[in-house]
Motif scaffolding. Structure first.
Motif, mmCIF file in Angstrom:
data_model
loop_
_atom_site.group_PDB
_atom_site.id
_atom_site.type_symbol
_atom_site.label_atom_id
_atom_site.label_comp_id
_atom_site.label_asym_id
_atom_site.label_seq_id
_atom_site.Cartn_x
_atom_site.Cartn_y
_atom_site.Cartn_z
ATOM 1 N N LEU A 1 0.839 -1.201 0.000
ATOM 2 C CA LEU A 1 0.000 0.000 0.000
ATOM 3 C C LEU A 1 0.870 1.245 0.000
ATOM 4 O O LEU A 1 1.888 1.315 0.684
ATOM 5 N N ALA A 2 0.473 2.245 -0.794
ATOM 6 C CA ALA A 2 1.191 3.516 -0.830
ATOM 7 C C ALA A 2 0.904 4.304 0.442
ATOM 8 O O ALA A 2 -0.253 4.526 0.794
ATOM 9 N N GLN A 3 1.970 4.718 1.128
ATOM 10 C CA GLN A 3 1.832 5.485 2.360
ATOM 11 C C GLN A 3 1.738 6.979 2.096
ATOM 12 O O GLN A 3 1.429 7.747 3.012
ATOM 13 N N ASN A 4 2.028 7.405 0.862
ATOM 14 C CA ASN A 4 1.906 8.808 0.465
ATOM 15 C C ASN A 4 1.153 8.884 -0.848
ATOM 16 O O ASN A 4 1.263 7.989 -1.701
ATOM 17 N N GLN A 5 0.418 9.947 -1.010
ATOM 18 C CA GLN A 5 -0.382 10.132 -2.210
ATOM 19 C C GLN A 5 0.235 11.215 -3.085
ATOM 20 O O GLN A 5 1.110 11.978 -2.662
ATOM 21 N N VAL A 6 -0.232 11.236 -4.336
ATOM 22 C CA VAL A 6 0.241 12.256 -5.276
ATOM 23 C C VAL A 6 -0.061 13.650 -4.716
ATOM 24 O O VAL A 6 -1.168 13.912 -4.253
ATOM 25 N N GLY A 7 0.950 14.515 -4.744
ATOM 26 C CA GLY A 7 0.812 15.866 -4.207
ATOM 27 C C GLY A 7 1.413 16.018 -2.827
ATOM 28 O O GLY A 7 1.613 17.156 -2.380
ATOM 29 N N ASN A 8 1.703 14.904 -2.151
ATOM 30 C CA ASN A 8 2.314 14.985 -0.835
ATOM 31 C C ASN A 8 3.785 15.364 -0.939
ATOM 32 O O ASN A 8 4.472 15.014 -1.895
ATOM 33 N N LEU A 9 4.262 16.069 0.066
ATOM 34 C CA LEU A 9 5.676 16.410 0.151
ATOM 35 C C LEU A 9 6.392 15.307 0.907
ATOM 36 O O LEU A 9 6.075 15.009 2.049
ATOM 37 N N VAL A 10 7.357 14.690 0.247
ATOM 38 C CA VAL A 10 8.138 13.631 0.866
ATOM 39 C C VAL A 10 9.541 14.147 1.143
ATOM 40 O O VAL A 10 10.021 15.079 0.487
ATOM 41 N N SER A 11 10.159 13.541 2.147
ATOM 42 C CA SER A 11 11.464 14.033 2.574
ATOM 43 C C SER A 11 12.379 12.865 2.898
ATOM 44 O O SER A 11 11.918 11.784 3.307
ATOM 45 N N ALA A 12 13.676 13.091 2.727
ATOM 46 C CA ALA A 12 14.663 12.059 3.047
ATOM 47 C C ALA A 12 14.767 11.835 4.544
ATOM 48 O O ALA A 12 15.263 10.793 4.978
ATOM 49 N N THR A 13 14.308 12.778 5.344
ATOM 50 C CA THR A 13 14.390 12.648 6.801
ATOM 51 C C THR A 13 13.204 11.889 7.395
ATOM 52 O O THR A 13 13.202 11.594 8.588
ATOM 53 N N SER A 14 12.220 11.560 6.577
ATOM 54 C CA SER A 14 11.034 10.852 7.073
ATOM 55 C C SER A 14 11.382 9.388 7.336
ATOM 56 O O SER A 14 12.081 8.732 6.552
ATOM 57 N N SER A 15 10.880 8.861 8.455
ATOM 58 C CA SER A 15 11.120 7.451 8.806
ATOM 59 C C SER A 15 10.082 6.522 8.199
ATOM 60 O O SER A 15 10.242 5.296 8.256
ATOM 61 N N VAL A 16 9.027 7.081 7.622
ATOM 62 C CA VAL A 16 7.949 6.271 7.038
ATOM 63 C C VAL A 16 8.252 6.033 5.569
ATOM 64 O O VAL A 16 8.463 6.980 4.811
ATOM 65 N N PRO A 17 8.320 4.775 5.133
ATOM 66 C CA PRO A 17 8.573 4.524 3.708
ATOM 67 C C PRO A 17 7.385 4.934 2.854
ATOM 68 O O PRO A 17 6.237 4.940 3.323
ATOM 69 N N VAL A 18 7.664 5.258 1.623
ATOM 70 C CA VAL A 18 6.580 5.591 0.690
ATOM 71 C C VAL A 18 5.768 4.336 0.384
ATOM 72 O O VAL A 18 4.549 4.373 0.285
ATOM 73 N N THR A 19 6.448 3.205 0.255
ATOM 74 C CA THR A 19 5.798 1.901 0.117
ATOM 75 C C THR A 19 6.845 0.842 0.417
ATOM 76 O O THR A 19 8.019 1.142 0.641
ATOM 77 N N THR A 20 6.418 -0.422 0.430
ATOM 78 C CA THR A 20 7.319 -1.538 0.711
ATOM 79 C C THR A 20 7.093 -2.632 -0.327
ATOM 80 O O THR A 20 5.950 -2.928 -0.688
ATOM 81 N N VAL A 21 8.179 -3.210 -0.783
ATOM 82 C CA VAL A 21 8.124 -4.309 -1.741
ATOM 83 C C VAL A 21 8.684 -5.554 -1.062
ATOM 84 O O VAL A 21 9.765 -5.501 -0.464
#
Length: 431
Positions: free
Chosen positions: A227-247
Motif C-alpha cells: 500500500l502507498a503510504q503517500n499520495q500524489v501531491g504529498n511532500l516527501v522528505s529524506a528525513t522521514s522514517s515512514v517509507p513511501v511503500t514496501t516491496v
C-alpha cells in the motif's frame, strides 16, 4: 371399572371371579344387592393384580446392543510438534524518498507484482534538473579556466628557458630570470588549483545527477508492492522514517515459529544435519496449517535457527521457507507449523472417540470374550492424528468400543461389529 376389568381379562382367575359376580348377583332375585358385594369383587381383583397370575409369561431377556469395536494395535507412530507461525517476506525492501520534493505520479498498482528497477513514484524533478544544469555549467567554466592557466604556465616556462642562458652569459640580469621563474611557479600553482576545482565541479555534477535520479522511486527487488503510504501531491522528505511503500519477495515466503528449548532439542536430534536429512528426508518436512484450517499443499524446510534462546520465554526463533507460487501467502499472516519431533515405537493406539474424559480421568469400554462390557481407567500420552497413545491400562489385541460408548455400561451384553480406525487415522496425521 371397565378399564380395570379389561386389564385383568387375560388372567383366567380374574375371569372366573368376574363371571361368578356377574352371574350370581345379576339374577332377578338379587337385583337389590348392596354396593358392598361389588366392593368385595373389586378387592379380589386388586389382590389378583398385586400377586399376579401364576400362569403369566416371564419377561423376555434384554437384547444385545449393537456397537463398533476396534482392537488395540501397536505401531511405530510419528509424534508431531505444532507451533504458531508468523508469515513474513523473504526480503522486505522499504522504498523511501532520498530527496525532498512533491510526488507527481504513482506508476504502479498497489498489491501487484513489480520488477526490479520498475518506476513506482515520480518526484517533481525540475529543481534537481536545474541544479544539475548549474553544476554542469560550473564544470565547463572551471575547465576553461584550466586551459587559460595551462597557457599562462606554458608562456612562463618559455620565459624561464629564455632567460636562463642569457643570465648565465650576463646578457640578461638575474632579476629578469628570477621574475620569470616566480611567474612560472605561480602559473603552475594556478593550474593545479584549477584542476582541483574541476574535480569538485565534477563531483557537484555527479551529486546533482544522483539527486535527479532519486526523483524516480523504483523497486529495488522483484516482489509484491504494498500500500502507498503517500499520495500524489504529498511532500516527501529524506528525513522521514515512514517509507513511501514496501516491496516484499514472497516466493518463497518465510515463516517464523518459536518452539520451546525442550522441543528444539528433540527436533534437533531428529535433524542432526545434512546427513540426517538425507537419511530421513520425510521427517524433515515442515507442514503449514493455514488460518482457515486447511493444510498448505507445499512442504517447507528450515532456513536458519537463531543464535540464542530467549531467556525471558525459554523459546528459540526458527525461520522456515515455504514455496509460494502465485503469491497466495502474504507477509503478516498467521498459521501453525507442524513437524515430526520424534518416533514412538510400539505405541498402543485407540481412537480418540473411544476414550471418555470423566473429570480428568480417561476411561474406555472394554469388550471381553463373552461380549460383555467393563469400564476401565487408562492413561493416555501423545496424540497421533485422531488416535490416542495409551500408556497404561490396555493390552494389544483387547477390544474397545469405538462407536456407541454412550449406550453401554458395566456388564452390558453387546453385539460387537469389528472396525478399523488405526491405519487410516495415523496416515492422515501427516496430510
Amino acid at each position: 371399572m371397565k378399564d380395570l376389568l379389561a386389564r385383568f381379562s387375560r388372567c383366567r382367575l380374574a375371569n372366573d371371579v368376574l363371571f361368578f359376580c356377574t352371574m350370581k348377583y345379576t339374577q332377578p332375585g338379587h337385583r337389590s344387592l348392596t354396593v358392598g358385594v361389588w366392593a368385595v369383587c373389586l378387592i379380589n381383583l386388586a389382590l389378583i393384580a398385586m400377586t399376579g397370575c401364576k400362569k403369566s409369561k416371564q419377561a423376555a431377556p434384554p437384547q444385545s446392543i449393537d456397537v463398533e469395536v476396534v482392537e488395540v494395535e501397536q505401531r511405530d507412530v510419528p509424534i508431531y510438534g505444532q507451533w504458531i507461525g508468523t508469515l513474513d517476506g523473504l526480503v522486505n525492501a522499504d522504498v523511501k524518498a532520498q530527496v525532498t520534493g512533491y510526488l507527481l505520479k504513482q506508476e504502479y498498482k498497489e498489491g501487484s507484482f513489480v520488477r526490479k528497477g520498475q518506476l513506482l513514484f515520480q518526484i517533481d524533478p525540475r529543481p534537481f534538473q536545474a541544479a544539475l544544469d548549474q553544476a554542469t555549467a560550473q564544470l565547463a567554466q572551471t575547465r576553461a579556466q584550466l586551459l587559460n592557466a595551462e597557457a599562462n604556465q606554458h608562456k612562463s616556462q618559455l620565459d624561464v628557458e629564455k632567460y636562463t642562458p642569457l643570465a648565465k652569459d650576463q646578457a640578461a640580469s638575474q632579476q629578469d630570470l628570477d621574475n620569470a621563474t616566480n611567474t612560472y611557479l605561480a602559473n603552475k600553482a594556478t593550474v593545479e588549483a584549477t584542476r582541483a576545482s574541476i574535480q569538485a565541479a565534477e563531483a557537484a555534477v555527479e551529486t546533482a545527477a544522483i539527486n535527479l535520479d532519486f526523483t524516480r522511486l523504483v523497486s529495488p527487488i522483484d516482489g509484491i508492492a504494498g500500500l502507498a503510504q503517500n499520495q500524489v501531491g504529498n511532500l516527501v522528505s529524506a528525513t522521514s522514517s515512514v517509507p513511501v511503500t514496501t516491496v516484499s519477495t514472497v516466493d518463497p515466503i518465510k515463516v517464523y515459529f518459536t518452539p520451546s528449548e525442550r522441543e528444539y532439542l528433540a527436533f534437533a536430534r531428529e535433524d542432526p544435519g545434512s546427513a540426517g536429512r538425507a537419511t530421513h528426508p520425510s521427517r524433515m518436512r515442515l507442514e503449514l496449517l493455514l488460518a482457515d484450517g486447511t493444510t498448505y499443499r507445499y512442504k517447507g524446510r528450515i532456513e536458519f535457527t537463531n543464535r540464542q534462546v530467549d531467556q525471558n520465554t525459554g523459546t528459540i526463533r526458527i525461520a522456515a521457507l515455504f514455496p509460494n507460487p502465485g503469491g497466495i501467502l502474504r507477509p503478516g499472516g498467521y498459521g501453525q507449523v507442524r513437524a515430526v519431533t520424534r518416533i514412538q515405537t510400539g505405541a498402543p493406539l485407540v481412537p480418540q472417540r473411544a476414550v471418555s474424559d470423566v473429570q480428568g480421568t480417561y476411561q474406555v469400554a472394554v469388550v471381553d470374550k463373552d461380549d460383555k462390557v467393563s469400564i476401565r481407567t487408562v492413561k493416555v500420552g501423545d496424540r497421533a492424528g485422531s488416535m490416542w497413545i495409551v500408556t497404561d491400562g490396555l493390552k494389544p489385541g483387547e477390544r474397545v468400543v469405538a462407536e456407541g460408548v454412550q449406550k453401554v455400561g458395566p456388564g452390558v451384553h453387546v453385539n460387537p461389529r469389528p472396525t478399523s480406525f488405526t491405519e487410516k487415522a495415523v496416515a492422515n496425521q501427516g496430510n
